[in-house]
Design a protein around this motif. Structure first.
Motif, PDB file in Angstrom:
ATOM      1  N   PHE A 262     -36.033 -19.785   0.896  1.00 50.62           N
ATOM      2  CA  PHE A 262     -37.157 -19.940   2.290  1.00 50.62           C
ATOM      3  C   PHE A 262     -36.375 -18.990   3.262  1.00 50.62           C
ATOM      4  O   PHE A 262     -37.088 -18.267   3.990  1.00 50.62           O
ATOM      5  CB  PHE A 262     -36.775 -21.173   2.751  1.00 50.62           C
ATOM      6  CG  PHE A 262     -37.709 -22.237   2.069  1.00 50.62           C
ATOM      7  CD1 PHE A 262     -38.957 -22.762   2.388  1.00 50.62           C
ATOM      8  CD2 PHE A 262     -37.073 -23.273   1.070  1.00 50.62           C
ATOM      9  CE1 PHE A 262     -39.742 -23.689   1.698  1.00 50.62           C
ATOM     10  CE2 PHE A 262     -37.724 -24.174   0.417  1.00 50.62           C
ATOM     11  CZ  PHE A 262     -39.049 -24.276   0.819  1.00 50.62           C
ATOM     12  N   MET A 263     -35.058 -18.842   3.206  1.00 53.36           N
ATOM     13  CA  MET A 263     -34.480 -18.087   4.338  1.00 53.36           C
ATOM     14  C   MET A 263     -34.983 -16.341   3.938  1.00 53.36           C
ATOM     15  O   MET A 263     -35.194 -15.654   4.977  1.00 53.36           O
ATOM     16  CB  MET A 263     -33.013 -18.002   4.113  1.00 53.36           C
ATOM     17  CG  MET A 263     -32.187 -19.428   4.890  1.00 53.36           C
ATOM     18  SD  MET A 263     -30.584 -19.261   4.748  1.00 53.36           S
ATOM     19  CE  MET A 263     -30.229 -20.810   5.306  1.00 53.36           C
ATOM     20  N   LYS A 264     -35.055 -16.175   2.710  1.00 50.25           N
ATOM     21  CA  LYS A 264     -35.174 -14.573   2.337  1.00 50.25           C
ATOM     22  C   LYS A 264     -36.676 -14.521   2.634  1.00 50.25           C
ATOM     23  O   LYS A 264     -36.988 -13.297   3.121  1.00 50.25           O
ATOM     24  CB  LYS A 264     -34.930 -14.542   0.872  1.00 50.25           C
ATOM     25  CG  LYS A 264     -35.349 -13.089   0.232  1.00 50.25           C
ATOM     26  CD  LYS A 264     -34.223 -12.194   0.865  1.00 50.25           C
ATOM     27  CE  LYS A 264     -34.487 -10.718   0.132  1.00 50.25           C
ATOM     28  NZ  LYS A 264     -33.440 -10.035   0.259  1.00 50.25           N
ATOM     29  N   CYS A 265     -37.518 -15.313   2.339  1.00 46.88           N
ATOM     30  CA  CYS A 265     -38.971 -15.406   2.744  1.00 46.88           C
ATOM     31  C   CYS A 265     -39.054 -15.040   4.326  1.00 46.88           C
ATOM     32  O   CYS A 265     -39.734 -14.038   4.743  1.00 46.88           O
ATOM     33  CB  CYS A 265     -39.773 -16.507   2.122  1.00 46.88           C
ATOM     34  SG  CYS A 265     -41.500 -16.482   2.796  1.00 46.88           S
ATOM     35  N   LEU A 266     -38.504 -15.726   5.192  1.00 47.04           N
ATOM     36  CA  LEU A 266     -38.578 -15.668   6.497  1.00 47.04           C
ATOM     37  C   LEU A 266     -37.955 -14.341   6.922  1.00 47.04           C
ATOM     38  O   LEU A 266     -38.559 -13.780   7.802  1.00 47.04           O
ATOM     39  CB  LEU A 266     -38.052 -17.038   7.164  1.00 47.04           C
ATOM     40  CG  LEU A 266     -38.732 -18.238   7.015  1.00 47.04           C
ATOM     41  CD1 LEU A 266     -37.935 -19.276   7.489  1.00 47.04           C
ATOM     42  CD2 LEU A 266     -40.095 -18.024   7.945  1.00 47.04           C
ATOM     43  N   HIS A 267     -36.895 -13.848   6.303  1.00 52.57           N
ATOM     44  CA  HIS A 267     -36.138 -12.729   6.676  1.00 52.57           C
ATOM     45  C   HIS A 267     -37.139 -11.629   6.315  1.00 52.57           C
ATOM     46  O   HIS A 267     -37.324 -10.719   7.278  1.00 52.57           O
ATOM     47  CB  HIS A 267     -34.966 -12.565   5.847  1.00 52.57           C
ATOM     48  CG  HIS A 267     -34.378 -11.036   6.048  1.00 52.57           C
ATOM     49  ND1 HIS A 267     -33.677 -10.940   7.275  1.00 52.57           N
ATOM     50  CD2 HIS A 267     -34.181 -10.034   5.374  1.00 52.57           C
ATOM     51  CE1 HIS A 267     -33.284  -9.639   7.138  1.00 52.57           C
ATOM     52  NE2 HIS A 267     -33.589  -8.978   5.828  1.00 52.57           N
ATOM     53  N   VAL A 268     -37.799 -11.435   5.245  1.00 54.74           N
ATOM     54  CA  VAL A 268     -38.587 -10.369   4.733  1.00 54.74           C
ATOM     55  C   VAL A 268     -39.979 -10.224   5.465  1.00 54.74           C
ATOM     56  O   VAL A 268     -40.242  -9.218   6.348  1.00 54.74           O
ATOM     57  CB  VAL A 268     -38.928 -10.466   3.191  1.00 54.74           C
ATOM     58  CG1 VAL A 268     -40.031  -9.439   2.854  1.00 54.74           C
ATOM     59  CG2 VAL A 268     -37.697 -10.096   2.432  1.00 54.74           C
ATOM     60  N   GLU A 269     -40.714 -11.396   5.587  1.00 51.67           N
ATOM     61  CA  GLU A 269     -42.118 -11.667   6.369  1.00 51.67           C
ATOM     62  C   GLU A 269     -41.843 -11.771   7.805  1.00 51.67           C
ATOM     63  O   GLU A 269     -42.637 -11.106   8.439  1.00 51.67           O
ATOM     64  CB  GLU A 269     -42.777 -12.610   5.750  1.00 51.67           C
ATOM     65  CG  GLU A 269     -42.867 -12.645   4.211  1.00 51.67           C
ATOM     66  CD  GLU A 269     -43.939 -13.576   3.888  1.00 51.67           C
ATOM     67  OE1 GLU A 269     -44.283 -14.560   4.300  1.00 51.67           O
ATOM     68  OE2 GLU A 269     -43.748 -13.700   2.262  1.00 51.67           O
ATOM     69  N   CYS A 270     -40.790 -12.061   8.428  1.00 48.73           N
ATOM     70  CA  CYS A 270     -40.806 -12.374   9.895  1.00 48.73           C
ATOM     71  C   CYS A 270     -39.578 -11.683  10.487  1.00 48.73           C
ATOM     72  O   CYS A 270     -39.663 -11.971  11.746  1.00 48.73           O
ATOM     73  CB  CYS A 270     -40.814 -13.996  10.155  1.00 48.73           C
ATOM     74  SG  CYS A 270     -42.359 -14.675   9.402  1.00 48.73           S
ATOM     75  N   GLY A 271     -38.828 -11.041   9.942  1.00 50.13           N
ATOM     76  CA  GLY A 271     -37.737 -10.434  10.396  1.00 50.13           C
ATOM     77  C   GLY A 271     -36.502 -11.382  11.002  1.00 50.13           C
ATOM     78  O   GLY A 271     -35.827 -11.017  11.813  1.00 50.13           O
ATOM     79  N   ILE A 272     -36.388 -12.646  10.799  1.00 50.93           N
ATOM     80  CA  ILE A 272     -35.444 -13.467  11.068  1.00 50.93           C
ATOM     81  C   ILE A 272     -34.153 -13.162  10.050  1.00 50.93           C
ATOM     82  O   ILE A 272     -34.190 -13.097   9.017  1.00 50.93           O
ATOM     83  CB  ILE A 272     -36.084 -14.981  10.848  1.00 50.93           C
ATOM     84  CG1 ILE A 272     -37.044 -15.290  11.767  1.00 50.93           C
ATOM     85  CG2 ILE A 272     -34.853 -15.981  11.104  1.00 50.93           C
ATOM     86  CD1 ILE A 272     -37.614 -16.554  11.496  1.00 50.93           C
ATOM     87  N   ASP A 273     -33.029 -13.265  11.376  1.00 48.96           N
ATOM     88  CA  ASP A 273     -31.732 -12.681  10.390  1.00 48.96           C
ATOM     89  C   ASP A 273     -30.938 -14.087  10.340  1.00 48.96           C
ATOM     90  O   ASP A 273     -30.864 -14.709  11.193  1.00 48.96           O
ATOM     91  CB  ASP A 273     -31.011 -11.952  11.502  1.00 48.96           C
ATOM     92  CG  ASP A 273     -31.338 -10.198  11.287  1.00 48.96           C
ATOM     93  OD1 ASP A 273     -32.106  -9.998  10.266  1.00 48.96           O
ATOM     94  OD2 ASP A 273     -31.579  -9.770  12.386  1.00 48.96           O
ATOM     95  N   TYR A 274     -30.531 -14.286   8.928  1.00 48.53           N
ATOM     96  CA  TYR A 274     -29.604 -15.267   8.764  1.00 48.53           C
ATOM     97  C   TYR A 274     -28.230 -14.753   8.332  1.00 48.53           C
ATOM     98  O   TYR A 274     -28.305 -14.200   7.066  1.00 48.53           O
ATOM     99  CB  TYR A 274     -30.128 -15.906   7.758  1.00 48.53           C
ATOM    100  CG  TYR A 274     -31.311 -16.845   8.136  1.00 48.53           C
ATOM    101  CD1 TYR A 274     -31.332 -17.885   8.607  1.00 48.53           C
ATOM    102  CD2 TYR A 274     -32.790 -16.369   7.635  1.00 48.53           C
ATOM    103  CE1 TYR A 274     -32.405 -18.948   8.821  1.00 48.53           C
ATOM    104  CE2 TYR A 274     -33.782 -17.052   7.822  1.00 48.53           C
ATOM    105  CZ  TYR A 274     -33.685 -18.296   8.579  1.00 48.53           C
ATOM    106  OH  TYR A 274     -34.927 -19.079   8.689  1.00 48.53           O
TER     107      TYR A 274
END
Length: 195
Positions: free
Chosen positions: A160-172
């Motif tokens: 889930f985190m990777k998807c949001l990082h790739v698609e929405c630029g959210i850094d974790y």
């Protein structure tokens, strides 16, 4: 107490404080990931709206103690927020995050931060995006369904985190540390090339 005992006790206290801080961060990260996934999937949130939503988190340290309880009560009274569903969902995620620990303080820290992540996000959606009661209730149910998906299908939170990082630029930072230790998370199962 001699000097060695005091030093050992101080070291134990520092390790416990660090463990609780990491647990709190993990709880907030996991809660936000599932909320953001719901916002991305159901409401089409992207980079710009997530940037605006993340701005709500920047000023939380300046809030007076107990603000999340007031916000929760406001959401319950005015918008039909189900606080008991939120608390049950937070407890279910806590068990996944902390495993079989018997450290009740750690479990409470994690549970509180998962629940607070939902409250802060819904409060921001209400005030910054002018969402009404129906939308907030629908989002809470969708978040609950996402938690069921994580618990029942054993989909790792890292995907889930990777998807949001790739698609929405959210850094974790937690995702970065995870990938450094275990290698890249492949959300496309090798079908889309390197991301």
């Amino acid at each position: 107490m001699n000097d060695i005992s005091r030093a050992m006790e101080k070291k134990r206290a520092e390790k416990a404080k660090h463990r609780y801080a990491v647990g709190a961060e993990s709880g907030a990260d996991w809660g936000l990931t599932l909320i953001y996934q719901a916002l991305h999937d159901k409401y089409g949130f992207g980079r710009n709206r997530f940037a605006k939503l993340n701005a709500a988190w920047e000023h939380l340290d300046s809030k007076e103690h107990g603000f999340s309880i007031r916000w929760r009560d406001e959401l319950c009274d005015d918008f039909g927020f189900d606080r008991f569903l939120n608390e049950r969902d937070a407890q279910r995620l806590e068990r996944l995050i902390t495993g079989k620990t018997k450290d009740w303080r750690l479990r409470k820290y994690v549970t509180d931060h998962v629940a607070a992540s939902v409250i802060v996000t819904l409060h921001s959606l209400r005030h910054d995006f002018k969402w009404g009661a129906k939308r907030l209730q629908d989002l809470q149910q969708y978040i609950h369904d996402n938690i069921d998906a994580v618990l029942k299908s054993k989909v790792p939170i890292w995907e889930f985190m990777k998807c949001l990082h790739v698609e929405c630029g959210i850094d974790y930072p937690a995702l970065t540390a995870y990938e450094k230790q275990f290698g890249p998370v492949d959300i496309y199962r090798g079908n889309r090339g390197e991301r």
